[in-house]
Design an enzyme around this catalytic site. Sequence first.
Site, short mmCIF file in Angstrom:
data_model
loop_
_atom_site.label_atom_id
_atom_site.label_comp_id
_atom_site.label_asym_id
_atom_site.label_seq_id
_atom_site.Cartn_x
_atom_site.Cartn_y
_atom_site.Cartn_z
N ASP A 16 13.43 -23.10 -18.69
CA ASP A 16 13.33 -23.97 -19.87
C ASP A 16 11.91 -24.56 -19.92
O ASP A 16 11.32 -24.83 -18.88
CB ASP A 16 14.35 -25.11 -19.76
CG ASP A 16 14.75 -25.65 -21.13
OD1 ASP A 16 15.92 -25.49 -21.51
OD2 ASP A 16 13.87 -26.22 -21.82
N LYS A 19 15.75 -4.61 -19.70
CA LYS A 19 15.53 -3.14 -19.67
C LYS A 19 15.04 -2.73 -18.28
O LYS A 19 15.52 -1.75 -17.71
CB LYS A 19 14.50 -2.79 -20.74
CG LYS A 19 14.21 -1.33 -20.89
CD LYS A 19 13.14 -1.11 -21.96
CE LYS A 19 12.09 -0.15 -21.48
NZ LYS A 19 10.84 -0.26 -22.22
N ALA A 66 22.34 -15.81 -27.79
CA ALA A 66 22.94 -16.90 -28.56
C ALA A 66 22.39 -16.82 -29.98
O ALA A 66 21.36 -17.40 -30.29
CB ALA A 66 22.59 -18.25 -27.91
N TYR A 69 13.93 -20.33 -38.28
CA TYR A 69 15.09 -20.24 -37.39
C TYR A 69 16.00 -19.09 -37.84
O TYR A 69 16.33 -18.20 -37.05
CB TYR A 69 15.83 -21.57 -37.43
CG TYR A 69 17.03 -21.66 -36.50
CD1 TYR A 69 16.88 -21.73 -35.12
CD2 TYR A 69 18.32 -21.73 -37.02
CE1 TYR A 69 17.98 -21.85 -34.28
CE2 TYR A 69 19.43 -21.85 -36.19
CZ TYR A 69 19.26 -21.91 -34.81
OH TYR A 69 20.35 -22.04 -33.99
#
Length: 350
Positions: A50, A122, A131, A162
């Site tokens: 984060d 990958k 999400a 967004y």
Amino acid sequence: MHTSQSAVAPAAGNEMIDRKTILITGGAGFLGSHLCERLLGEGHHVICVDNYFTGRKENIEHLMGHARFEMLRHDVTFPLYVEVDEIYNLASPASPIHYQHDPVQTTKTNVHGAINMLGLAKRLKCRIFQASTSEVYGDPAMHPQREDYWGNVNPIGPRSCYDEGKRCAETLFFDYHRQHALDIKVARIFNTYGPRMHPRDGRVVSNFIVHALTGEPITIYGDGSQTRSFCYVDDLIEGCLRLMNSPDPVTGPINLGNPSEFTIQELAELVIEVTGSKSTFTYLPLPKDDPTRRQPDISLARQHLRWAPTVALRDGLKLTIDYFDRMLSIGTRGVRFEVARATSVSRFTR
Ligand code: NAD
Ligand code: UDP
Ligand code: UDP
């Protein structure tokens, strides 16, 4: 699948579980912190990534000393090299005020962030969860929204960074799936609420509760006739886990949300009733491109995941109100309980 750190660990009740190392981007946010907690509780190793744009250390500080928890401060728009067995990609601001604050960064997080996490998956040949959001439907012409509806999205409006960022991320997930046979899981998450929502992120549930608890007028945008369908966080996390652990052919997109639809006026009245607050209502202008209605059709989730929400809005609100009440009474460090308003968005975007 990468297995170097996998082990079989005894879980509570002596049943044996497959212990994985799981990466959660956006893990210090509202949903991410609940997911970290849940996966740790199931015996997994969790790496939380984060950049603290909207997440908070308070959300994960109770996990910091945990032997199977690791926190990396990192922005997903930059490449990330770690060794994990599974990835949950949640990194993205989610509230309109936050994602409109720096719209270019919002698109970068959703698009570059998705590319980097897909590149990581990958290389590792590991399963990856995205999400996504009900916002991919925009202001929907189909009601309730089913996964085969392509949406009604303004590509150049204030919400586009967004909405289109998340739509492009879905495109990338399905192209990596088709082109590189990547094992993907895409959830379209509808409005979710609960403890650890940021008290100032401007979302309707947190705004109304903080208003009610502090005795300020409840800010209803427009006439309050627009609808949303609110899912309690524990239900949502259960749905995410079921999707992640579903058989390979179940890629999604799958709607995860509570199909009980409420007008914003009804939500305001319920918050007043449950808190017993004396707050009045104040009606403010409706933000541009605010969707008029939103309700998930969850037939696919019922069929493929055997999942449906179990927590009624009134019960979930009580739990969330208790949380904000505790936070207000102890005064959370560094968080001022001045509630964000949609009007501040125009200040940021001008
Ligand atoms: P949140 O803002 O609480 O959490 C998002 C987290 O992502 C924060 O911790 C933030 O700091 C982090 N983040 C943002 N940009 C980042 C970057 N560039 N690099 C690393 N970390 C970054 O929001 P939330 O409600 O927990 O949402 C989590 C995810 O679920 C988001 O992707 C959101 O779009 C999606 N979602 C949420 C809802 C909802 O109602 N809560 C609905 C639909 C979709
Ligand atoms: N990437 C990463 N971690 C990895 C592997 C890749 O962050 O372990 C990033 C890298 O920045 C790359 C992106 O993922 O640009 C996409 O990777 P992919 O292999 O799909 O494409 P390429 O490397 O060919 O651009
Ligand atoms: N809303 C409101 N008052 C507030 C915050 C939001 O009336 O203080 C409205 C907002 O205009 C929207 C709905 O509540 O119609 C849900 O807003 P939120 O920002 O929570 O989520 P989203 O619009 O992304 O569904």
